[in-house]
Design a protein around this motif. Sequence first.
Motif, PDB file in Angstrom:
ATOM      1  N   GLU A  42      12.480  29.376 -38.884  1.00  0.00           N
ATOM      2  CA  GLU A  42      13.387  30.408 -39.397  1.00  0.00           C
ATOM      3  C   GLU A  42      13.152  30.670 -40.877  1.00  0.00           C
ATOM      4  O   GLU A  42      13.123  29.760 -41.688  1.00  0.00           O
ATOM      5  CB  GLU A  42      14.844  29.970 -39.205  1.00  0.00           C
ATOM      6  CG  GLU A  42      15.299  29.945 -37.773  1.00  0.00           C
ATOM      7  CD  GLU A  42      15.106  28.600 -37.076  1.00  0.00           C
ATOM      8  OE1 GLU A  42      15.872  28.297 -36.161  1.00  0.00           O
ATOM      9  OE2 GLU A  42      14.173  27.849 -37.441  1.00  0.00           O
ATOM     10  N   LYS A  43      13.013  31.960 -41.201  1.00  0.00           N
ATOM     11  CA  LYS A  43      12.814  32.346 -42.594  1.00  0.00           C
ATOM     12  C   LYS A  43      14.156  32.656 -43.240  1.00  0.00           C
ATOM     13  O   LYS A  43      15.143  32.964 -42.571  1.00  0.00           O
ATOM     14  CB  LYS A  43      11.872  33.545 -42.698  1.00  0.00           C
ATOM     15  CG  LYS A  43      12.376  34.789 -42.012  1.00  0.00           C
ATOM     16  CD  LYS A  43      11.334  35.886 -42.037  1.00  0.00           C
ATOM     17  CE  LYS A  43      11.814  37.075 -41.222  1.00  0.00           C
ATOM     18  NZ  LYS A  43      10.804  38.096 -41.100  1.00  0.00           N
ATOM     19  N   ASP A  44      14.163  32.583 -44.557  1.00  0.00           N
ATOM     20  CA  ASP A  44      15.373  32.877 -45.329  1.00  0.00           C
ATOM     21  C   ASP A  44      15.481  34.394 -45.481  1.00  0.00           C
ATOM     22  O   ASP A  44      14.737  35.002 -46.250  1.00  0.00           O
ATOM     23  CB  ASP A  44      15.297  32.201 -46.689  1.00  0.00           C
ATOM     24  CG  ASP A  44      16.590  32.289 -47.465  1.00  0.00           C
ATOM     25  OD1 ASP A  44      17.430  33.172 -47.151  1.00  0.00           O
ATOM     26  OD2 ASP A  44      16.778  31.490 -48.392  1.00  0.00           O
ATOM     27  N   THR A  45      16.383  35.001 -44.740  1.00  0.00           N
ATOM     28  CA  THR A  45      16.525  36.463 -44.755  1.00  0.00           C
ATOM     29  C   THR A  45      17.248  36.975 -46.001  1.00  0.00           C
ATOM     30  O   THR A  45      17.317  38.182 -46.217  1.00  0.00           O
ATOM     31  CB  THR A  45      17.269  36.946 -43.496  1.00  0.00           C
ATOM     32  OG1 THR A  45      18.526  36.279 -43.417  1.00  0.00           O
ATOM     33  CG2 THR A  45      16.444  36.667 -42.242  1.00  0.00           C
ATOM     34  N   LEU A  46      17.785  36.074 -46.807  1.00  0.00           N
ATOM     35  CA  LEU A  46      18.457  36.486 -48.040  1.00  0.00           C
ATOM     36  C   LEU A  46      17.465  36.713 -49.182  1.00  0.00           C
ATOM     37  O   LEU A  46      17.823  37.305 -50.200  1.00  0.00           O
ATOM     38  CB  LEU A  46      19.505  35.448 -48.446  1.00  0.00           C
ATOM     39  CG  LEU A  46      20.624  35.203 -47.424  1.00  0.00           C
ATOM     40  CD1 LEU A  46      21.554  34.108 -47.906  1.00  0.00           C
ATOM     41  CD2 LEU A  46      21.376  36.495 -47.143  1.00  0.00           C
ATOM     42  N   VAL A  47      16.249  36.236 -49.008  1.00  0.00           N
ATOM     43  CA  VAL A  47      15.219  36.415 -50.032  1.00  0.00           C
ATOM     44  C   VAL A  47      14.504  37.729 -49.759  1.00  0.00           C
ATOM     45  O   VAL A  47      14.011  37.970 -48.656  1.00  0.00           O
ATOM     46  CB  VAL A  47      14.219  35.242 -50.026  1.00  0.00           C
ATOM     47  CG1 VAL A  47      13.076  35.499 -50.996  1.00  0.00           C
ATOM     48  CG2 VAL A  47      14.930  33.941 -50.346  1.00  0.00           C
ATOM     49  N   VAL A  48      14.459  38.576 -50.765  1.00  0.00           N
ATOM     50  CA  VAL A  48      13.821  39.883 -50.638  1.00  0.00           C
ATOM     51  C   VAL A  48      12.318  39.725 -50.887  1.00  0.00           C
ATOM     52  O   VAL A  48      11.896  38.931 -51.712  1.00  0.00           O
ATOM     53  CB  VAL A  48      14.432  40.881 -51.651  1.00  0.00           C
ATOM     54  CG1 VAL A  48      13.749  42.230 -51.561  1.00  0.00           C
ATOM     55  CG2 VAL A  48      15.925  41.017 -51.420  1.00  0.00           C
ATOM     56  N   GLY A  49      11.536  40.474 -50.131  1.00  0.00           N
ATOM     57  CA  GLY A  49      10.097  40.458 -50.347  1.00  0.00           C
ATOM     58  C   GLY A  49       9.338  40.169 -49.063  1.00  0.00           C
ATOM     59  O   GLY A  49       9.920  39.853 -48.021  1.00  0.00           O
TER      60      GLY A  49
END
Length: 177
Positions: A42-49
């Motif tokens: 799972e990736k951190d969806t709060l990090v933009v980019g």
Amino acid sequence: MISRTWRFVVLAALSMTAPLAAARAASLADSTTTIFLVRHAEKDTLVVGADPPLSAKGILRAQELARVLGDLHLAAIYVTPYQRNRQTAQPLATHLGDTLTVVNSIDSTVTCLRTKHYGQVVLAVGHSNTVPQIVEQLSGQKVAPFTEGDWDRLYLITLTPRHPAGLLLLRYGAKSR
């Protein structure tokens, strides 16, 4: 000058080299290559980019992957350049004292998995849009596409010369969806 006894031993050893090499080649030709293939955790969806790190859940899943595969002797661990892929595989690589091999495309991943690891066990970490294609190219079998919530699939592919590829879907870590 070599004594007669040593000359016999050297000649006997040389005469055994060709059959041993042939036996090893035959053994490699009949060896099964075992490939584990997962999507990154799972990736951190709060990090933009374009290159987000793993989320807290993803870090736990990466640690679980290390636990599940940690007793294997992996010949290689393949990842893409994205940090979420490297972070998914890093706990296992650290546990095994191994390094990560970065591949940049589906074709290069499939080529490495098919040609460099006869009779060995390897892990590849891909993405939701690459794992199904890699599975199909290696096994000849289609698998369901990933949805955004699919994180727990662990594919086991076996490649044995002159036999159809084997494919098994396993699960690891917390249940997805």
